[in-house]
Design an enzyme around this catalytic site. Structure first.
Site, short mmCIF file in Angstrom:
data_model
loop_
_atom_site.label_atom_id
_atom_site.label_comp_id
_atom_site.label_asym_id
_atom_site.label_seq_id
_atom_site.Cartn_x
_atom_site.Cartn_y
_atom_site.Cartn_z
N GLN A 17 34.94 42.93 -10.47
CA GLN A 17 36.38 43.11 -10.30
C GLN A 17 37.19 42.70 -11.53
O GLN A 17 38.34 43.08 -11.68
CB GLN A 17 36.86 42.32 -9.06
CG GLN A 17 36.28 42.88 -7.78
CD GLN A 17 36.69 42.09 -6.55
OE1 GLN A 17 36.02 41.15 -6.17
NE2 GLN A 17 37.79 42.46 -5.93
N HIS A 111 27.88 39.30 -5.58
CA HIS A 111 29.21 39.56 -4.99
C HIS A 111 29.41 41.08 -4.90
O HIS A 111 30.05 41.69 -5.75
CB HIS A 111 30.31 38.90 -5.82
CG HIS A 111 31.64 38.86 -5.12
ND1 HIS A 111 32.37 37.71 -4.93
CD2 HIS A 111 32.38 39.83 -4.53
CE1 HIS A 111 33.49 37.98 -4.28
NE2 HIS A 111 33.52 39.27 -4.02
N ASN A 155 27.85 36.79 -1.32
CA ASN A 155 29.24 36.80 -0.88
C ASN A 155 29.43 37.63 0.39
O ASN A 155 28.97 38.77 0.47
CB ASN A 155 30.13 37.40 -1.97
CG ASN A 155 31.58 37.44 -1.56
OD1 ASN A 155 32.21 36.39 -1.40
ND2 ASN A 155 32.13 38.64 -1.35
N GLU A 156 30.11 37.04 1.37
CA GLU A 156 30.44 37.75 2.61
C GLU A 156 29.23 38.50 3.15
O GLU A 156 29.25 39.73 3.31
CB GLU A 156 31.65 38.65 2.43
CG GLU A 156 32.88 37.84 2.06
CD GLU A 156 34.20 38.58 2.16
OE1 GLU A 156 34.20 39.81 2.13
OE2 GLU A 156 35.24 37.90 2.29
C1 BGC Z 1 36.02 39.89 -1.24
C2 BGC Z 1 36.77 40.13 -2.51
C3 BGC Z 1 38.00 40.98 -2.22
C4 BGC Z 1 38.89 40.19 -1.31
C5 BGC Z 1 40.22 40.84 -0.98
C6 BGC Z 1 36.87 39.64 -0.04
O1 BGC Z 1 36.39 40.52 0.90
O2 BGC Z 1 35.03 38.90 -1.40
O3 BGC Z 1 35.89 40.75 -3.41
O4 BGC Z 1 38.64 41.38 -3.37
O5 BGC Z 1 38.23 39.89 -0.10
O6 BGC Z 1 40.08 41.98 -0.21
#
Ligand code: BGC
Length: 428
Positions: A17, A111, A155-156
């Protein structure tokens, strides 16, 4: 108010990003496709790959003491089995720059973006990915482990099931009305263009076939099957074991996308089922981790018919989420009912052009954390999403989540007042 010494107050980014030119990744490939669902390609993004020193210094000048960023797998292993030492040295410089500025690096290994070759091999529904991710995690630890104290493996990790649910809801709502379809999109905590994806489906399938050898590539941010869902957490466990075997002192955790799920009368069962799917069923995979990364942006309400749209008249962010900073405190309390280990807020934030709303959001979110800490909940840090305005995945650069503004033509950085406000919460 400031938090106790040792409490992490920082900002988060993700490699793809902000860095720019992540050319060996799956996302890069998808962004270039003629029928791409991306509003625009990531290009040089915020050129953070070259400007990280300036960005880290700005954070330090404002008083922040932590920086959560990700190491890009597609850079470190651009071709299967070929690791790139130069990229490792790049990340070593980023880590050292943090330390020189009194900032604790919190490193994420994965990520959302993967090397394109991984997706050609079956991606996040393939059993082999567990071993391939373990090998990458072991390599990074061997090279950089002596300099890192916190690692978020993935991540997530629960994103795939959320996307599966939203895709089902989207299809249903899209059949009903365009307006409602937009509402469905606004409930996932990541920038997605579902409408565009549906329109492009046929052509995208052909283009994906060319690039990845399959019409339905299993990138990390794809709808996941329940086997794929478990696979992601098994990859976390394998990576964690690899990290610990060389560097037992590194604190290792995973991060989850968590909504504050609220039940209105009659919505209790639906909300409970959603929480089970979003969080509770992962407990066997994560109990015993050194910490859990909590990522929250808003709340979701449930009525007798299931998930409800945002309440009428609610203030909405650029992402169409409800402005509701209290969600963070609620989620932390809820998570702590079942996961009693340390918690680090690894993401929380708001996409808005009005920085006074971000300041208000930060103040209310941090007041919530203070309440949790007074009640004995072990919250150890808060990393705001995001350090700078950046590439919000399929939505491109239109969403401004940053504490620092970035001029898209000149790349000039301008700190926003919210950066300064966040810094005042760090212990001196
Ligand atoms: C993610 C980020 C994303 C942010 C805002 C999260 O889901 O980890 O990469 O930019 O939320 O949407």
């Amino acid at each position: 108010m400031s938090f106790p010494k040792g409490f992490l107050i920082g900002a988060s980014t993700a490699a793809h990003q902000v860095e720019g030119n992540n050319t060996n990744s799956d996302y890069w490939a998808q962004e270039q496709m003629p029928h791409s669902s991306f509003t625009e390609p990531s290009g040089i993004a915020c050129d953070h790959y070259n400007r990280y020193e300036e960005d880290i210094r700005m954070m330090a000048d404002a008083g922040l003491n932590a920086y959560r960023f990700s190491i890009e797998w597609a850079r470190v292993e651009p071709e299967e089995g070929h690791f790139n030492e130069r990229e490792i040295e790049h990340y070593r410089s980023v880590i050292r720059c943090c330390r020189d500025n009194g900032i604790e690096p919190v490193v994420t290994l994965m990520h959302f973006t993967s090397p394109a070759w991984l997706i050609r091999r079956g991606g996040w529904e393939s059993e082999e990915t567990i071993e391939l991710f373990r090998r990458y995690a072991a390599y990074v630890t061997e090279k950089l482990g002596s300099e890192i104290r916190y690692i978020c493996t993935i991540n997530e990790a629960n994103m795939g099931l959320q996307l599966a649910a939203i895709a089902r809801r989207f299809t249903l709502m899209a059949q009903q009305a365009q307006q409602n379809a937009k509402n469905a999109e606004g409930t996932v905590q990541v920038g997605m263009n579902f409408q565009k994806m549906m329109e492009n489906m046929k052509y995208a399938a052909m283009e994906n076939m060319e690039v990845f050898g399959t019409a339905q590539p299993q990138i990390f941010v794809s709808s996941r099957t329940s086997a794929g869902d478990a696979l992601v957490f098994r990859a976390h466990q394998a990576a964690k074991a690899a990290i610990k075997s060389t560097r037992p002192e590194i604190r290792v955790g995973i991060t989850l996308s968590l909504h504050d799920l609220q039940a209105l009368p009659g919505g209790e069962a639906a909300a409970a089922a959603a929480w089970e799917e979003e969080f509770r069923h992962y407990l066997p995979f994560i109990q015993g981790d050194d910490f859990l990364g909590v990522q929250n942006y808003t709340r979701t309400q449930y009525g007798p018919e299931g998930q409800l749209p945002c309440p009428p008249g609610a203030e909405l962010t650029q992402m169409d989420y409800e402005f509701y900073p209290e969600a963070l405190e609620h989620v932390i309390r809820r998570v702590h009912e079942d996961f009693t280990g340390d918690l680090i807020v690894t993401e929380n934030g708001i996409a808005t052009a009005d920085d006074t709303r971000r300041v208000e959001f930060i103040r209310r979110a941090l007041a919530g954390i203070e309440n949790c800490i007074s009640d004995g909940i072990p919250v150890k840090g808060y990393c705001h999403w995001s350090l700078m305005d950046n590439f919000e995945w399929q939505k491109g650069f239109s969403m401004t989540f940053g504490l620092i503004a970035v001029d898209r033509t000149t790349q000039k950085r301008t700190p926003k007042h919210s950066l300064h406000v966040l810094g005042t919460y760090a212990a001196r």
